[in-house]
Every structure is written in C-alpha cells, then in structure tokens.
Scaffold this motif. Structure first.
Motif, short mmCIF file in Angstrom:
data_model
loop_
_atom_site.label_atom_id
_atom_site.label_comp_id
_atom_site.label_asym_id
_atom_site.label_seq_id
_atom_site.Cartn_x
_atom_site.Cartn_y
_atom_site.Cartn_z
N UNK A 1 -17.91 -16.36 0.25
CA UNK A 1 -16.95 -16.55 0.82
C UNK A 1 -16.72 -17.37 -0.49
N UNK A 2 -17.48 -17.46 -1.20
CA UNK A 2 -17.31 -18.94 -2.75
C UNK A 2 -16.09 -17.00 -4.00
N UNK A 3 -16.63 -16.25 -3.62
CA UNK A 3 -16.38 -15.71 -4.17
C UNK A 3 -14.44 -15.20 -4.49
N UNK A 4 -14.38 -15.13 -2.79
CA UNK A 4 -13.21 -15.36 -2.41
C UNK A 4 -12.44 -16.03 -2.51
N UNK A 5 -13.10 -16.90 -2.40
CA UNK A 5 -12.25 -18.26 -2.31
C UNK A 5 -12.00 -18.53 -3.75
N UNK B 1 -22.49 -19.58 -10.60
CA UNK B 1 -22.42 -20.60 -9.87
C UNK B 1 -21.95 -19.70 -8.91
N UNK B 2 -20.53 -18.68 -8.48
CA UNK B 2 -20.29 -19.06 -7.45
C UNK B 2 -21.44 -17.78 -6.80
N UNK B 3 -22.43 -17.33 -7.44
CA UNK B 3 -23.13 -16.67 -6.73
C UNK B 3 -24.30 -16.69 -6.00
N UNK B 4 -24.50 -18.00 -5.94
CA UNK B 4 -25.27 -19.32 -5.79
C UNK B 4 -25.50 -19.51 -3.90
N UNK B 5 -26.35 -19.56 -3.77
CA UNK B 5 -26.58 -19.48 -1.42
C UNK B 5 -28.06 -19.80 -1.35
N UNK B 6 -28.65 -20.34 -0.36
CA UNK B 6 -29.60 -21.21 -0.08
C UNK B 6 -29.30 -19.51 0.96
N UNK C 1 -18.01 -6.57 -8.32
CA UNK C 1 -19.57 -5.75 -8.66
C UNK C 1 -21.09 -6.29 -9.36
N UNK C 2 -21.72 -7.02 -8.20
CA UNK C 2 -22.74 -7.65 -8.64
C UNK C 2 -23.96 -7.39 -7.40
N UNK C 3 -24.41 -7.37 -8.48
CA UNK C 3 -26.17 -7.12 -7.75
C UNK C 3 -26.16 -8.03 -6.47
N UNK C 4 -25.90 -9.01 -6.19
CA UNK C 4 -25.89 -10.34 -5.61
C UNK C 4 -25.21 -9.28 -4.54
N UNK C 5 -23.61 -8.64 -4.20
CA UNK C 5 -23.08 -8.75 -3.94
C UNK C 5 -23.20 -7.08 -2.75
N UNK C 6 -23.95 -6.60 -2.82
CA UNK C 6 -24.46 -5.57 -2.78
C UNK C 6 -23.91 -5.66 -1.51
#
Ligand SMILES: Cc1cc2nc3c(=O)[nH]c(=O)nc-3n(C[C@H](O)[C@H](O)[C@H](O)COP(=O)(O)OP(=O)(O)OC[C@H]3O[C@@H](n4cnc5c(N)ncnc54)[C@H](O)[C@@H]3O)c2cc1C
Ligand SMILES: Nc1ncnc2c1ncn2[C@@H]1O[C@H](COP(=O)(O)O)[C@@H](O)[C@H]1O
Lengths: 402, 265
Positions: free
Chosen positions: A150-154, A257-262, A137-142
């Motif tokens: 993919x990073x979080x699941x990995x 770091x897992x929530x970093x996205x380009x 549960x994270x705002x960046x995963x809304x």
C-alpha cells in the motif's frame, strides 16, 4: 444545519411516486404536505430525485464539478502476481483498461510488485494492453504484504497521478485498494461488474451489485483522484494478447521507508486438496445437503474433473463438515460469477443465491420440483442426483474427450 | 487489553425482496440484524478476552439510533460496553468517511490494542471499512482471518485465508483484523447477558464529540457518489426437464455444448 436533501413544497404535487422507490424506506407520506424524509435512514442515493416527475427534490452535493484534470493521466491496473503466476483477473482488467484509456486518449499502466521481475512477467502485461509497466523489484516485495504494497502504491500514485486505478476484487485486491484509498483520499468502489467512461465529463462510471445482488448501483467519483475500483473476476472479457505490442518497463527505485512494515508473513500453506480458486473458475460444480454425506462429494469432484471445474458447496454441506469452508458459496462464503454454475442438491436459499446469481448459466439438479433454485436456473433437471450426476459425468466425458 | 469490535446493522437478506413494480428493495417489516460476519468478530473478541483472562471488549456501531439494538445484542453475548456513533451529519457516508469516523471513535478511547471487524457487511458488500480504519489509524491489518494463533501484549499471530491457501502473519499491536466465518461459532446469549443488555446504558457519540473534521464526514467527506440505483437485469425463465435421466441428461448437454466448446478454447 440545512438538510442536504429537500423537497420543494411549491413544486411537489404530492403524487407519492418517490416513496416506494426509496431503497432505504426513508420516505413516508404526510397528509397535505410533501413526503417526510427520515434523514437517519436516507443515504442521499438520489433514487427519489430521479423518479420525481416534476423535479421537486434537490440533493445538495456540494460538487465543484472538476473537469478531468490534465494532471491526472492514465489508467492503471494493479497486476496481481502470486509468486508463480498472475491472477487471471489481471488480464481481464488490462483489456478493460485498454478500452477505457482509448476512450480517454490516455495510456494504460500495469503496476507490478515482485522479486525478481523478469521479462517473462512484464511481457504478457504489455501484450494484454499495457503501454508501460511500473515495476517495483525488491526482496521485501517478493510476497504480498498489505502495508508495504500500500505504501509503495500510494507513493507511485502520488508521484505519477493516474486518473484511474483498477484492482481485481480478490482477497488481496480488496485489502490493498482499501488501504491505498485512505491516504490518497481517493474514491473506491467495490466489486464492480461494469465500467465505462461518461463522455461529457470523462469520469469513470462504475456499476456494482449490492444487497447480495438484489440491486445495482452506478457510482462516480467526481472530485477526487485517482478513481479506484475493485472489479469482480470473470466479468470483464479477456482480450486476446497481441504479441506485436510494444511497451516500456519502468523500474522504480524505492526509498527504504516505503518498505517499513509492522506485520510480516511468516508462513504459507497451500491448499491443494482440490481446486478452490472459485473466483477464477469458468465452471463451478457445487454440492449441497442433498449429497447426504461427505463421501458423496466424490460425485461432485468427478463431474468437476471432467469439466475442469472448481468445486463449490452450500453452507449446509460446509456446516456438516463434508468440505472445507474455503469452498462455501454465498452470503457468508464467496461470491462467484462463472460461465456455468451447476448446483447439485442445493435448494437455492437466498443466502446461497446471493453468492452465485450473477453466473452466466445456472444449472440446477434437484429432486424437488418446487426447490427455489429452479426459479433462478437457466436449465434444470428434476431428478435424483445419485442417478443424474453419474450419467451426466459419463456423457460429458464422452463428449469432451472426442 | 482493550479490544474494540465494529458492528453494523444490516437488513436481513433472507427477507429482502425486490418490489416488482418499483424495482427497489422492499424494506417494510424487514428485520434488521447484526451483520453476520460481525457476529464472528464479537465472538472472537469475547474468546480472546477469556484467553487472556483479563481485558475489556467494547462494541461500536455507526448508524441511526435504531442500530442501538445491534449493540445490545453484542452486550447480551458478553461484551463489556458499547457506544453508538450517530449524527445526522454522518448521512451519506461512503467507506472513506465511515472508516474515518470509526477511526476517530477508536482514537477517542485511548489505548485500544486490537480492533475486530467482520470480513464485509452483507448490505454494501465492500470489505473496505476494516482496512480503511487501519489506514486511518496507521496500524497494521490482517484481513480474512480464520484463526488467531497467538495473542500477547504486543504481538499477534493470525492465519488468513487467501485464494491459494492459508497465510500466517505476525504483527505488532495495535492491529486491526477482519474475520471470516471459519474462525468460530458465535454463542447464544445467556439469560444474564440478556438482562445486562436490557440495563446497559449506551452512550451516543456525535461528530462534535469525536472532533471530526466536517469536511471529512457524511456526504461531503465521501469521494464516491451513487448516481443511480436500478434493478438487476431479470433472468429469463429457464428450461426445466423432468423425466428419466436417460432423457433429461442429453437435453441438458445439448444446451451446454456450445458454451463448453467456447470455454475449452
Ligand atoms: C446469516 C446466514 C448466512 C448464510 N450464508 C450462506 C452461504 O454463504 N451459503 C449458503 O449456501 N447458505 C448460507 N446460509 C444458509 C442458507 O439459508 C441455507 O440453509 C443453505 O444454503 C441450504 O443448503 P442446501 O441447499 O445445501 O440444503 P437444503 O436447503 O437442505 O437443500 C437440499 C436440497 O437437496 C435436494 N435433494 C435432496 N436429496 C436429493 C437427491 N437425492 N437428488 C437431488 N436432489 C436432492 C432437496 O430437494 C433440497 O432442495 C446462510 C444462512 C444464514 C442465516
Ligand atoms: N457503520 C458501521 N459501524 C460499525 N462498523 C462498521 C460499519 N460499517 C462497516 N463496519 C465494519 O466493517 C466491516 C466491513 O464492512 P464493509 O466494508 O461495509 O463491507 C463490517 O463487518 C464491520 O465490522
């Protein structure tokens, strides 16, 4: 380098049985010798070895037969939440996962990324078969985003080592699974229509159509974990939820770091014109060139409304701008698998069939008795759609409002 | 800007038939074509180059020698150059090994800013190779793209088609896109293009040229194994009704009644 596939000339009787079964036309006859194998065409699929009556063909698979390791436990389902609801396939997958996990004597985990995550979201997952929900549960995963998800699941997979991860073969499921498979060095089978456990090895057996449904392939991942598959919506039966089932919700803490996205989502424009979610529909009514003009799609929409169906189209109708591309069924459109597919004024060219031929029941309405669609139809009406469809709509309305 | 388009040669579905005796795909005399979705990727590459007024569009394909004809077709459309990635060691590659190999090739070019793939190939139908390449290169991806709104030196904005609607995504470059049919209308090659295609010299890169790890390519590099191939269950012959709609429609409804009741529940 030794070729990975060989025919033992001592054993081979030159019977030729293997030549026609090769799906890739890689084998050819040679007088007085075992068949030649064109290694550029060969994909080592093994169809020849299976056919050979004397077992003369060996394929070197360099398999270190790994017994399903104790470390790799549990069957996971990626629960696809779209911000308002779960994709229907999530529940189909949980039912299937329950069956597989029971055979393996393991647990079912549902993977949920969203914000905020409430009890109302996790509860249905448990009722449908999950023993636990791994909830991030994270705002960046809304909203779904390829890299972050993919990073979080990995990360979760590396930490918990599931034996299997299943995803819906939706646009999101397919983008995500392929991205997760690479860093995990996992096998990934696309768009499966059948899943089972091989009793001797506890391996996941994955069956899928290929070449537009012209052949079926059974695929395993012997040496890598997790074993991953995307699964075609509507194929697995959903089991009724059990309100008494108990399960845990395990909230995950995530490193930034897992929530970093380009990449990031900057806009979304829902399509409500009419129901487009073809993958999720039990019934689809599709229109083709036989409709003659855009306005006549109203006939299709009215029939679809009565049935609670989604509206599809052939490419000819889409190319004529009668209906947006999102509705196109077929090789260059969507692949669908509803309980009932009604093709109206569609001839049934192979490219259209590639997208719908695995539907349970196919109904064709066409005035040409020789239209190829009739060869694939479960039921067909030869007649003018401008007479047949309005009558069908009226009669169904009577029946269904009773 | 250097744009790379990944294309695959596939058998033409229109001609794919199942042999009634052996239940395998009849490939004899079946024409090989450029994967239809990849035509849109090539076209989009060319349009983006024209939009920027500068750049280079390279097409690459991994496959047997005959896949070279797919690359020539792309050059005829206007691509600047092409490379065939071909080696016996690649035989048996699944999508993991294929995307690894293609990623190694893209790395070899140096500064590629944009990679375009088709949504999926019509033979394997996996839609996994594009995102796989992006994951290997550790760059962002935008899949199912229907429109590119903005392309700048370091930024792209694209619209992708999801089940519920269209999503707009912004990304830094380099980035990988997979495209759907809606994005454009591929051009017909010009006479000059066809001449260029005939003359073009297409280099072949092998596993050694790419510096591939032998454990990660071909069958050995592929986590999945096809264990069996078989014909799909045959559909039993259907019932076809002819006559007046007043007769045929009720007969159809009679047949659908039970299924409709089940769905309604
Ligand atoms: C690379 C490639 C990809 C393709 N991808 C797709 C795809 O994804 N999806 C797809 O659908 N096609 C696809 N096609 C196109 C496909 O080959 C066909 O051209 C297309 O499906 C035809 O659409 P249709 O059946 O609506 O039109 P037609 O073939 O013209 O058929 C119209 C039918 O309507 C019937 N009809 C006409 N009037 C009436 C009436 N009054 N009452 C009853 N029946 C009537 C006619 O008898 C006829 O059978 C692709 C082609 C290529 C080359
Ligand atoms: N062998 C290949 N060579 C080049 N590009 C490929 C190859 N296989 C797949 N691709 C690219 O990846 C896309 C998706 O393919 P697939 O994952 O096989 O459905 C295709 O549309 C191509 O752009």
């Amino acid at each position: 380098m030794k070729p990975p596939i060989r025919i033992d000339p001592e054993i081979c009787t030159q019977c030729g049985a293997c030549i026609p079964v090769c799906p890739f036309a890689a084998m050819s006859e040679r007088p007085g010798e075992p068949p030649a194998i064109d290694l550029e065409k060969c994909t080592l699929c093994g169809a020849c070895a299976q056919t050979c009556p004397v077992e003369a063909i060996t394929i070197e698979k360099k398999e270190k037969t790994v017994a399903a390791s104790q470390d790799d436990q549990d069957v996971w389902v990626y629960a696809e939440w779209n911000g308002k609801e779960f994709q229907h396939v999530t529940f189909e997958l949980l039912g299937k996962a329950r069956e597989l996990a029971d055979k393996l004597n393991q647990r079912v985990g549902a993977i949920l990324f969203a914000h905020p995550i409430t009890d109302a979201m996790t509860r249905p997952l448990i009722e449908a078969g999950a023993d636990y929900v791994l909830a991030a549960d994270h705002p960046d995963l809304a909203a779904y985003q390829d890299e972050r998800y993919a990073q979080v699941l990995r990360h979760l997979s590396a930490a918990h080592k599931p034996a299997v991860i299943l995803y819906g073969a939706t646009t999101i499921g397919r983008s995500l699974a392929a991205r997760v498979a690479v860093p995990l060095r996992a096998g990934l089978t696309a768009d499966c229509t059948g899943l089972d456990i091989e009793p001797e090895t506890n391996l996941l057996l994955q069956t899928r159509p290929a070449f537009g449904g012209n052949i079926m392939a059974c695929i395993k991942t012997p040496n890598a974990r997790p074993q991953m598959a995307t699964v075609r919506p509507k194929v697995m039966k959903q089991r009724p939820g059990d309100p008494t089932r108990q399960g845990k919700v395990l909230l995950q803490t995530l490193h930034d770091a897992l929530l970093y996205s380009k990449a990031r989502r900057i806009g979304f424009e829902p399509q409500n014109a009419f129901k487009v979610n073809l993958a999720d529909a039990d019934i689809i009514v599709s229109g083709g060139r036989g409709l003659q003009k855009a306005e006549n799609f109203a006939l299709i929409r009215e029939l679809a409304d009565v049935l609670g169906a989604a509206v599809g189209a052939s490419r000819a109708a889409v190319d004529a701008d009668w209906i947006p591309y999102a509705h196109q069924v077929g090789q260059t459109g969507k692949t669908v698998c509803p309980k009932i597919y009604i093709a109206v004024g569609i001839s049934g060219q192979i490219q259209h069939l590639a997208g719908m031929q695995s539907s349970d029941i196919i109904v064709a309405i066409n005035r040409d008795p020789d239209a190829p669609i009739f060869k694939h139809a479960s039921f067909g009406i030869v007649g003018d759609l401008f007479q047949v469809v309005p009558l069908l709509t009226r009669e169904l309305k009577k029946l269904l409002t009773k | 800007m250097h744009i790379v388009v990944c294309v695959k040669q596939v058998p033409e579905t229109g001609n794919c038939k199942i042999d009634p005796v052996t239940h395998t795909l009849v490939r004899e005399g079946v024409a090989a074509i450029v994967n239809p979705f990849d035509m849109y990727a090539i076209e989009e590459g060319l349009r983006l180059k024209a939009r920027l007024g500068t750049g280079r569009v390279t097409v690459i394909s991994m496959g047997p020698r005959q896949a070279e004809s797919a690359l020539r077709e792309a050059i005829a459309m206007g691509a600047d150059d092409a490379v065939l990635i071909s080696d016996r060691a690649f035989a048996g590659s699944d999508t993991w090994a294929t995307s690894y190999t293609l990623a190694k090739a893209i790395e070899k070019f140096g500064n590629v800013r944009l990679i375009l793939c088709g949504k999926q190939a019509t033979d394997g139908d996996t839609a996994q190779v594009g995102p796989g390449i992006a994951a290997h290169l550790n760059i962002p991806q935008i899949t199912y793209v229907r429109k590119i709104e903005t392309l700048e030196t370091n930024r792209i904005v694209a619209q992708r088609a999801l089940e519920e609607g269209n999503e707009t995504v912004e990304s830094s470059l380099p980035c990988l896109l997979t495209v759907i049919k809606e994005i454009n209308e591929p051009r017909i090659p010009s006479l000059k293009g066809k001449m260029n295609a005939k003359k073009a010299v297409i280099p072949v890169w092998t596993a050694a040229d790419l510096g591939c790890d032998p454990a990660l390519i071909g069958l050995e590099g592929s986590p999945t194994r096809v264990v069996r191939i078989f014909a799909p269950p045959v559909r039993s012959g259907g019932e076809i009704y002819t006559g007046e709609p007043q007769e045929t429609v009720p007969r159809l409804i009679e047949k659908l009644k039970d299924t409709l009741a089940l769905i309604a529940r």
